[in-house]
Design a protein around this motif. Structure first.
Motif, PDB file in Angstrom:
ATOM      1  N   LYS A 112     -43.500  -6.519  16.862  1.00 35.48           N
ATOM      2  CA  LYS A 112     -42.660  -7.444  16.427  1.00 35.48           C
ATOM      3  C   LYS A 112     -42.771  -7.840  14.997  1.00 35.48           C
ATOM      4  CE  LYS A 112     -40.493  -8.180  20.441  1.00 35.48           C
ATOM      5  NZ  LYS A 112     -41.272  -7.193  21.541  1.00 35.48           N
ATOM      6  N   ASN A 113     -41.823  -8.311  14.261  1.00 39.77           N
ATOM      7  CA  ASN A 113     -42.002  -8.868  12.736  1.00 39.77           C
ATOM      8  C   ASN A 113     -43.369  -9.489  12.521  1.00 39.77           C
ATOM      9  OD1 ASN A 113     -40.017  -7.242  12.434  1.00 39.77           O
ATOM     10  ND2 ASN A 113     -38.467  -9.181  12.421  1.00 39.77           N
ATOM     11  N   ASP A 157     -47.024  -0.310   8.321  1.00 41.48           N
ATOM     12  CA  ASP A 157     -46.991  -1.437   7.326  1.00 41.48           C
ATOM     13  C   ASP A 157     -47.806  -1.593   6.277  1.00 41.48           C
ATOM     14  OD1 ASP A 157     -44.524  -2.827   8.840  1.00 41.48           O
ATOM     15  OD2 ASP A 157     -46.269  -3.122  10.477  1.00 41.48           O
TER      16      ASP A 157
END
Ligand code: C5P
Length: 236
Positions: A112-113, A157
């Motif tokens: 999730k973010n 990321d």
């Protein structure tokens, strides 16, 4: 930039590795080093000893947690573990990029973010001799870059690499990829088993976003003093 904002940004870049055997020792370090340090890494040693409770306990102090579990498993297991890390509330989690594109894709799809997934390229303790023994004929740089490209293509990321590869990775991927860098050794500390090392200042100048530092702080006779020295060095 005034000295207050310099201090805040230096602090924000430092992650202390809580490589200790018990929850009590880990929380003593968190108490002792806060608020100068606001980001702590929980790796396999501490997580195996103290479990998810230590993650919750560190988060409860309002510090951030980098959960360094270096996942390397089949895609389904990696994805389900990422879901568990999201539930725990950690801010960063590592996977080994050598797990391959499918595993990376499954991990990214499950996050999730709130959770950043970082891809470990080549361990900072490894040399070209280490790669030869596992059948990899690349140089360290080209193997790091090859793995990093697979990770970035899969939506990672950030990357974990040695400070010596930071310049190359920054040039290749620009600012959008977070570069998280262990293998940091201030000039006054012992190198130990790390091989591809740099000082904090050199690593930041090369383009690192975060410095992960363990033994130079936690094995120092006065850990707070070590943090102050490192922050001063970063700011100088
Ligand atoms: O004590 P030291 O500063 O060497 O600690 C470095 C930390 O970073 C350790 O917790 C180690 O597991 C971790 N790490 C590393 N090299 C990588 C990835 C993580 O040293 N490539």
């Amino acid at each position: 930039m005034n000295s207050q904002s310099r201090t805040v940004s230096a602090r924000d870049r430092l992650i202390v590795a809580l490589d200790v055997p018990t929850q009590t020792e880990a929380l003593n370090f968190v108490r002792d080093l806060s608020p100068e340090v606001s980001f702590f890494k929980i790796g396999l040693q501490l997580y195996t000893a103290a479990g998810p409770e230590i993650v919750r306990a560190v988060l409860a102090t309002s510090a951030k947690v980098f959960l360094d579990l270096k996942l390397h498993d089949i895609p389904n297991t990696a994805a389900r573990t990422v879901e568990s890390a999201v539930c725990l509330g950690a801010q960063m989690l590592t996977i080994h990029l050598s797990g391959g594109a499918e595993m990376i894709g499954a991990a990214i799809a499950a996050r999730k973010n709130s959770l950043s997934i970082l891809g470990v390229t080549v361990l900072t303790s490894a040399t070209e001799e280490t790669l030869r023994k596992i059948g990899v004929s690349d140089t360290i740089d080209s193997y790091v870059l090859r793995l990093a490209k697979v990770g970035v293509a899969g939506g990672i990321d950030g990357l974990v690499a040695s400070p010596r590869e930071v310049k190359m990775l920054r040039a290749q991927f620009g600012a959008k990829i977070k570069l998280v860098v262990p293998g940091i050794r201030p000039s006054w500390s012992e190198v130990g088993d790390q091989k591809r090392v740099m000082t904090p200042r050199e690593a930041l100048d090369a383009g690192a976003d975060y410095l992960v530092i363990g033994r130079p702080i936690i094995a120092h006779p006065r850990p707070r003093e070590a943090v102050t020295k490192i922050l001063n060095e970063i700011e100088s």
